[in-house]
Design a protein around this motif. Structure first.
Motif, PDB file in Angstrom:
ATOM      1  N   GLY A  51       0.811  -1.215   0.000  1.00 53.67           N
ATOM      2  CA  GLY A  51       0.000   0.000   0.000  1.00 53.67           C
ATOM      3  C   GLY A  51       0.844   1.265   0.000  1.00 53.67           C
ATOM      4  N   LEU A  52       1.922   1.253   0.764  1.00 53.14           N
ATOM      5  CA  LEU A  52       2.800   2.427   0.809  1.00 53.14           C
ATOM      6  C   LEU A  52       3.487   2.670  -0.538  1.00 53.14           C
ATOM      7  CD1 LEU A  52       4.411   1.994   4.337  1.00 53.14           C
ATOM      8  CD2 LEU A  52       2.958   3.888   3.576  1.00 53.14           C
ATOM      9  N   ILE A  53       3.929   1.606  -1.184  1.00 59.60           N
ATOM     10  CA  ILE A  53       4.568   1.764  -2.494  1.00 59.60           C
ATOM     11  C   ILE A  53       3.552   2.323  -3.491  1.00 59.60           C
ATOM     12  CG2 ILE A  53       5.673   0.573  -4.431  1.00 59.60           C
ATOM     13  CD1 ILE A  53       6.775  -1.446  -2.323  1.00 59.60           C
ATOM     14  N   THR A  54       2.331   1.788  -3.472  1.00 64.17           N
ATOM     15  CA  THR A  54       1.273   2.295  -4.355  1.00 64.17           C
ATOM     16  C   THR A  54       1.037   3.778  -4.101  1.00 64.17           C
ATOM     17  OG1 THR A  54       0.212   0.126  -4.394  1.00 64.17           O
ATOM     18  CG2 THR A  54      -1.149   2.000  -5.028  1.00 64.17           C
ATOM     19  N   HIS A  55       0.954   4.154  -2.830  1.00 61.63           N
ATOM     20  CA  HIS A  55       0.736   5.558  -2.454  1.00 61.63           C
ATOM     21  C   HIS A  55       1.897   6.433  -2.932  1.00 61.63           C
ATOM     22  CE1 HIS A  55      -0.774   8.892  -0.033  1.00 61.63           C
ATOM     23  NE2 HIS A  55       0.468   9.071   0.382  1.00 61.63           N
ATOM     24  N   GLN A  56       3.113   5.985  -2.716  1.00 64.74           N
ATOM     25  CA  GLN A  56       4.279   6.772  -3.122  1.00 64.74           C
ATOM     26  C   GLN A  56       4.344   6.929  -4.641  1.00 64.74           C
ATOM     27  OE1 GLN A  56       6.347   8.591  -1.097  1.00 64.74           O
ATOM     28  NE2 GLN A  56       4.725   7.955   0.312  1.00 64.74           N
ATOM     29  N   LYS A  57       4.010   5.845  -5.340  1.00 64.30           N
ATOM     30  CA  LYS A  57       3.990   5.897  -6.800  1.00 64.30           C
ATOM     31  C   LYS A  57       2.971   6.940  -7.266  1.00 64.30           C
ATOM     32  CE  LYS A  57       2.727   2.032  -8.798  1.00 64.30           C
ATOM     33  NZ  LYS A  57       2.694   0.685  -9.392  1.00 64.30           N
ATOM     34  N   LYS A  58       1.813   6.933  -6.636  1.00 67.53           N
ATOM     35  CA  LYS A  58       0.723   7.854  -6.992  1.00 67.53           C
ATOM     36  C   LYS A  58       1.116   9.310  -6.736  1.00 67.53           C
ATOM     37  CE  LYS A  58      -4.163   8.693  -5.983  1.00 67.53           C
ATOM     38  NZ  LYS A  58      -5.319   8.239  -5.208  1.00 67.53           N
ATOM     39  N   ASN A 127      12.568  -0.570  -8.603  1.00 65.51           N
ATOM     40  CA  ASN A 127      12.626  -1.884  -7.955  1.00 65.51           C
ATOM     41  C   ASN A 127      11.493  -2.046  -6.941  1.00 65.51           C
ATOM     42  OD1 ASN A 127      14.875  -2.654  -9.433  1.00 65.51           O
ATOM     43  ND2 ASN A 127      16.315  -2.008  -7.856  1.00 65.51           N
ATOM     44  N   PHE A 128      11.218  -0.992  -6.188  1.00 67.48           N
ATOM     45  CA  PHE A 128      10.106  -1.048  -5.235  1.00 67.48           C
ATOM     46  C   PHE A 128       8.770  -1.196  -5.963  1.00 67.48           C
ATOM     47  CE2 PHE A 128      12.786   0.875  -1.765  1.00 67.48           C
ATOM     48  CZ  PHE A 128      12.579  -0.145  -0.858  1.00 67.48           C
ATOM     49  N   GLU A 129       8.634  -0.527  -7.096  1.00 71.75           N
ATOM     50  CA  GLU A 129       7.393  -0.641  -7.864  1.00 71.75           C
ATOM     51  C   GLU A 129       7.215  -2.060  -8.404  1.00 71.75           C
ATOM     52  OE1 GLU A 129       7.377   2.625 -10.678  1.00 71.75           O
ATOM     53  OE2 GLU A 129       7.403   4.090  -9.044  1.00 71.75           O
ATOM     54  N   GLU A 130       8.309  -2.700  -8.795  1.00 67.89           N
ATOM     55  CA  GLU A 130       8.241  -4.108  -9.210  1.00 67.89           C
ATOM     56  C   GLU A 130       7.897  -4.998  -8.018  1.00 67.89           C
ATOM     57  OE1 GLU A 130      12.020  -4.904 -11.064  1.00 67.89           O
ATOM     58  OE2 GLU A 130      11.474  -3.831 -12.902  1.00 67.89           O
ATOM     59  N   LEU A 131       8.447  -4.689  -6.857  1.00 70.31           N
ATOM     60  CA  LEU A 131       8.120  -5.425  -5.632  1.00 70.31           C
ATOM     61  C   LEU A 131       6.630  -5.302  -5.324  1.00 70.31           C
ATOM     62  CD1 LEU A 131       8.781  -6.962  -3.007  1.00 70.31           C
ATOM     63  CD2 LEU A 131       9.463  -4.758  -2.008  1.00 70.31           C
ATOM     64  N   GLN A 132       6.081  -4.118  -5.488  1.00 68.70           N
ATOM     65  CA  GLN A 132       4.658  -3.889  -5.236  1.00 68.70           C
ATOM     66  C   GLN A 132       3.806  -4.784  -6.134  1.00 68.70           C
ATOM     67  OE1 GLN A 132       2.499  -1.811  -7.549  1.00 68.70           O
ATOM     68  NE2 GLN A 132       0.757  -2.280  -6.246  1.00 68.70           N
ATOM     69  N   ILE A 133       4.189  -4.904  -7.393  1.00 65.85           N
ATOM     70  CA  ILE A 133       3.457  -5.761  -8.333  1.00 65.85           C
ATOM     71  C   ILE A 133       3.536  -7.217  -7.881  1.00 65.85           C
ATOM     72  CG2 ILE A 133       3.474  -6.666 -10.700  1.00 65.85           C
ATOM     73  CD1 ILE A 133       4.431  -3.787 -11.547  1.00 65.85           C
ATOM     74  N   LEU A 140      -0.729 -10.374  -1.428  1.00 67.13           N
ATOM     75  CA  LEU A 140      -0.383  -9.573  -0.260  1.00 67.13           C
ATOM     76  C   LEU A 140      -0.497  -8.101  -0.641  1.00 67.13           C
ATOM     77  CD1 LEU A 140       2.702 -11.598   0.966  1.00 67.13           C
ATOM     78  CD2 LEU A 140       0.488 -11.438   2.110  1.00 67.13           C
ATOM     79  N   GLY A 141      -1.688  -7.559  -0.511  1.00 75.13           N
ATOM     80  CA  GLY A 141      -1.899  -6.171  -0.869  1.00 75.13           C
ATOM     81  C   GLY A 141      -3.156  -5.629  -0.233  1.00 75.13           C
ATOM     82  N   LEU A 142      -3.280  -4.315  -0.290  1.00 74.77           N
ATOM     83  CA  LEU A 142      -4.463  -3.667   0.244  1.00 74.77           C
ATOM     84  C   LEU A 142      -5.688  -4.063  -0.569  1.00 74.77           C
ATOM     85  CD1 LEU A 142      -3.116  -0.074   0.967  1.00 74.77           C
ATOM     86  CD2 LEU A 142      -3.522  -1.909   2.593  1.00 74.77           C
ATOM     87  N   ASN A 163       9.534 -15.274  -7.147  1.00 74.69           N
ATOM     88  CA  ASN A 163       9.317 -14.166  -8.077  1.00 74.69           C
ATOM     89  C   ASN A 163      10.378 -13.078  -7.916  1.00 74.69           C
ATOM     90  OD1 ASN A 163       7.056 -15.523  -8.961  1.00 74.69           O
ATOM     91  ND2 ASN A 163       5.601 -14.185  -7.919  1.00 74.69           N
ATOM     92  N   LEU A 164      10.736 -12.780  -6.686  1.00 75.72           N
ATOM     93  CA  LEU A 164      11.743 -11.748  -6.445  1.00 75.72           C
ATOM     94  C   LEU A 164      13.131 -12.216  -6.852  1.00 75.72           C
ATOM     95  CD1 LEU A 164      10.527 -10.305  -3.025  1.00 75.72           C
ATOM     96  CD2 LEU A 164      10.232  -9.323  -5.307  1.00 75.72           C
ATOM     97  N   SER A 165      13.396 -13.506  -6.701  1.00 72.66           N
ATOM     98  CA  SER A 165      14.695 -14.042  -7.119  1.00 72.66           C
ATOM     99  C   SER A 165      14.861 -13.901  -8.626  1.00 72.66           C
ATOM    100  CB  SER A 165      14.821 -15.517  -6.723  1.00 72.66           C
ATOM    101  OG  SER A 165      14.872 -15.634  -5.329  1.00 72.66           O
ATOM    102  N   THR A 166      13.808 -14.141  -9.384  1.00 68.04           N
ATOM    103  CA  THR A 166      13.900 -13.996 -10.843  1.00 68.04           C
ATOM    104  C   THR A 166      14.077 -12.525 -11.232  1.00 68.04           C
ATOM    105  OG1 THR A 166      11.495 -13.892 -11.103  1.00 68.04           O
ATOM    106  CG2 THR A 166      12.506 -16.050 -11.332  1.00 68.04           C
ATOM    107  N   LEU A 167      13.489 -11.606 -10.471  1.00 71.38           N
ATOM    108  CA  LEU A 167      13.689 -10.183 -10.747  1.00 71.38           C
ATOM    109  C   LEU A 167      15.143  -9.788 -10.545  1.00 71.38           C
ATOM    110  CD1 LEU A 167      10.756  -8.161  -9.112  1.00 71.38           C
ATOM    111  CD2 LEU A 167      11.344  -8.312 -11.516  1.00 71.38           C
ATOM    112  N   GLN A 168      15.748 -10.297  -9.487  1.00 73.24           N
ATOM    113  CA  GLN A 168      17.129  -9.911  -9.160  1.00 73.24           C
ATOM    114  C   GLN A 168      18.136 -10.545 -10.096  1.00 73.24           C
ATOM    115  OE1 GLN A 168      17.403 -10.901  -5.026  1.00 73.24           O
ATOM    116  NE2 GLN A 168      16.589  -8.946  -4.399  1.00 73.24           N
ATOM    117  N   ASN A 169      17.782 -11.644 -10.745  1.00 75.37           N
ATOM    118  CA  ASN A 169      18.694 -12.313 -11.656  1.00 75.37           C
ATOM    119  C   ASN A 169      18.713 -11.685 -13.040  1.00 75.37           C
ATOM    120  OD1 ASN A 169      19.482 -14.100  -9.670  1.00 75.37           O
ATOM    121  ND2 ASN A 169      17.916 -15.602 -10.202  1.00 75.37           N
TER     122      ASN A 169
END
Length: 170
Positions: A51-58, A127-133, A140-142, A163-169
């Motif tokens: 929720g915080l990442i979504t808010h910050q993005k907005k 990276n945080f925006e990808e984490l939010q997705i 796990l979201g609002l 999912n996060l491991s594939t993002l980091q690779n």
């Protein structure tokens, strides 16, 4: 059996039943504490992070430290949950490994330290925006129904970790 032996036998049975009830009650409470600790310190904070990442993005990342502080809170929650689970012997080694792997991945994101805020780059924000997705993808979201089932939560964490491991690779 004489009357005295019958009284001793019956009182022994009642005492044993009482002791079994106390042991069962303690076991249930111990598991409840473990699960509530993880749910409150990790699951709830992961939902808040999304929720915080979504808010910050907005709002064009007007207060990025809200996100980095939440990551720190999640890392602390994982540490407390795993430590408590190990101490009480109520958490499996597989679940410990899963939670520790998630913590390892999240430590790679900027997170605040005591008395020190992190500064986010444009790449960090992406990276945080990808984490939010990824958080939303695993449920796990609002405004998403959150399960309080331990196995379901651990499955979410394992999927998130993969999912996060594939993002980091990349």
């Amino acid at each position: 059996m004489n009357k005295k032996q019958q009284i001793i036998f019956r009182s022994s049975i009642i005492t044993n039943i009482f002791l079994v009830i106390i042991i069962i009650w303690g076991f249930i409470n111990t598991n409840f504490v473990k699960e509530q600790l993880i749910f409150e310190q990790v699951q709830h904070n992961l939902v808040e992070l999304e929720g915080l990442i979504t808010h910050q993005k907005k709002y064009n990342w007007s207060e990025p430290n809200l996100v980095t502080t939440e990551v720190r809170d999640i890392l602390n929650g994982i540490y407390i949950g795993v430590s408590t689970g190990k101490y009480l012997k109520t958490i499996s080694s597989s679940d410990i490994r899963t939670l520790e792997n998630l913590a390892s991945i999240l430590r790679q994101y900027p997170h605040d330290e005591l008395y020190e805020f992190s500064t986010l780059t444009t790449e960090d924000k992406q990276n945080f925006e990808e984490l939010q997705i990824k958080l939303r993808e695993v449920g796990l979201g609002l405004r998403i129904t959150i399960s309080k089932d331990w196995d379901s939560f651990m499955d979410q964490i394992k999927t998130l970790e993969e999912n996060l491991s594939t993002l980091q690779n990349k």
